[in-house]
Design a protein around this motif. Structure first.
Motif, PDB file in Angstrom:
ATOM      1  N   PHE A  97       0.824  -1.202   0.000  1.00 27.63           N
ATOM      2  CA  PHE A  97       0.000   0.000   0.000  1.00 27.63           C
ATOM      3  C   PHE A  97       0.861   1.257   0.000  1.00 27.63           C
ATOM      4  O   PHE A  97       0.631   2.176  -0.786  1.00 27.63           O
ATOM      5  CB  PHE A  97      -0.942   0.005   1.209  1.00 27.63           C
ATOM      6  CG  PHE A  97      -1.763   1.246   1.308  1.00 27.63           C
ATOM      7  CD1 PHE A  97      -2.857   1.443   0.470  1.00 27.63           C
ATOM      8  CD2 PHE A  97      -1.464   2.226   2.247  1.00 27.63           C
ATOM      9  CE1 PHE A  97      -3.620   2.595   0.549  1.00 27.63           C
ATOM     10  CE2 PHE A  97      -2.217   3.380   2.339  1.00 27.63           C
ATOM     11  CZ  PHE A  97      -3.299   3.563   1.484  1.00 27.63           C
TER      12      PHE A  97
ATOM     13  N   GLY B  35       2.460   2.023  -3.324  1.00 22.23           N
ATOM     14  CA  GLY B  35       1.595   1.864  -4.481  1.00 22.23           C
ATOM     15  C   GLY B  35       1.162   3.165  -5.142  1.00 22.23           C
ATOM     16  O   GLY B  35       1.194   4.242  -4.549  1.00 22.23           O
ATOM     17  N   ASP B  36       0.726   3.019  -6.386  1.00 18.35           N
ATOM     18  CA  ASP B  36       0.255   4.165  -7.165  1.00 18.35           C
ATOM     19  C   ASP B  36      -1.018   4.772  -6.589  1.00 18.35           C
ATOM     20  O   ASP B  36      -1.220   5.983  -6.664  1.00 18.35           O
ATOM     21  CB  ASP B  36       0.001   3.743  -8.614  1.00 18.35           C
ATOM     22  CG  ASP B  36       1.289   3.411  -9.350  1.00 18.35           C
ATOM     23  OD1 ASP B  36       2.372   3.892  -8.925  1.00 18.35           O
ATOM     24  OD2 ASP B  36       1.221   2.666 -10.346  1.00 18.35           O
ATOM     25  N   ALA B  37      -1.893   3.945  -6.010  1.00 19.88           N
ATOM     26  CA  ALA B  37      -3.159   4.460  -5.471  1.00 19.88           C
ATOM     27  C   ALA B  37      -2.896   5.454  -4.346  1.00 19.88           C
ATOM     28  O   ALA B  37      -3.544   6.514  -4.281  1.00 19.88           O
ATOM     29  CB  ALA B  37      -4.035   3.316  -4.987  1.00 19.88           C
ATOM     30  N   LEU B  38      -1.959   5.147  -3.456  1.00 19.17           N
ATOM     31  CA  LEU B  38      -1.658   6.077  -2.365  1.00 19.17           C
ATOM     32  C   LEU B  38      -1.013   7.338  -2.916  1.00 19.17           C
ATOM     33  O   LEU B  38      -1.375   8.443  -2.514  1.00 19.17           O
ATOM     34  CB  LEU B  38      -0.746   5.434  -1.316  1.00 19.17           C
ATOM     35  CG  LEU B  38      -0.331   6.373  -0.172  1.00 19.17           C
ATOM     36  CD1 LEU B  38      -1.553   6.883   0.589  1.00 19.17           C
ATOM     37  CD2 LEU B  38       0.651   5.697   0.752  1.00 19.17           C
TER      38      LEU B  38
ATOM     39  N   ALA C   1      -1.419   8.747  -5.768  1.00 16.44           N
ATOM     40  CA  ALA C   1      -2.465   9.557  -6.404  1.00 16.44           C
ATOM     41  C   ALA C   1      -3.370  10.209  -5.367  1.00 16.44           C
ATOM     42  O   ALA C   1      -3.740  11.385  -5.504  1.00 16.44           O
ATOM     43  CB  ALA C   1      -3.281   8.691  -7.361  1.00 16.44           C
ATOM     44  N   ALA C   2      -3.741   9.474  -4.319  1.00 17.88           N
ATOM     45  CA  ALA C   2      -4.612  10.021  -3.277  1.00 17.88           C
ATOM     46  C   ALA C   2      -3.927  11.164  -2.532  1.00 17.88           C
ATOM     47  O   ALA C   2      -4.559  12.179  -2.214  1.00 17.88           O
ATOM     48  CB  ALA C   2      -5.032   8.919  -2.308  1.00 17.88           C
TER      49      ALA C   2
END
Length: 93
Positions: free
Chosen positions: A58, A61-64, A66-67
């Motif tokens: 996590f 990662g790319d999701a974090l 971006a968020a």
């Protein structure tokens, strides 16, 4: 349960609204245990994940990323603190 830390450099008063925007963007139930602490260097967010492997995936990662960008937070220094051995919350005497 594994504890990690995200260290955000800057002024805590400037970073806090962005941290709140980040939380508002998370799905319900996404955060199990999290502490946000103002420090001399900015904010440190202590966050738990079910395991070290999940924290590593996590936090890198790319999701974090971006968020964080969407909320207006800088990319943090990430620290893998360790496995939680015991916790106490809300003890009254």
């Amino acid at each position: 349960m594994f504890l990690g830390a995200y260290h955000f450099d800057g002024h805590a008063d400037d970073l806090l609204p962005a941290y709140h925007r980040l939380l508002e963007g998370l799905p319900p139930g996404a955060v199990q245990l999290q502490l946000c602490v103002g420090t001399e260097r900015g904010l440190t967010v202590f966050d738990t994940c079910p395991s070290r492997a999940e924290f590593a995936a996590f936090s890198g990662g790319d999701a974090l990323r971006a968020a964080l960008a969407a909320a207006g937070l800088p990319q943090p220094r990430v620290e893998q603190v360790g496995d939680v051995q015991h916790s106490v919350v809300g003890v009254s005497r």
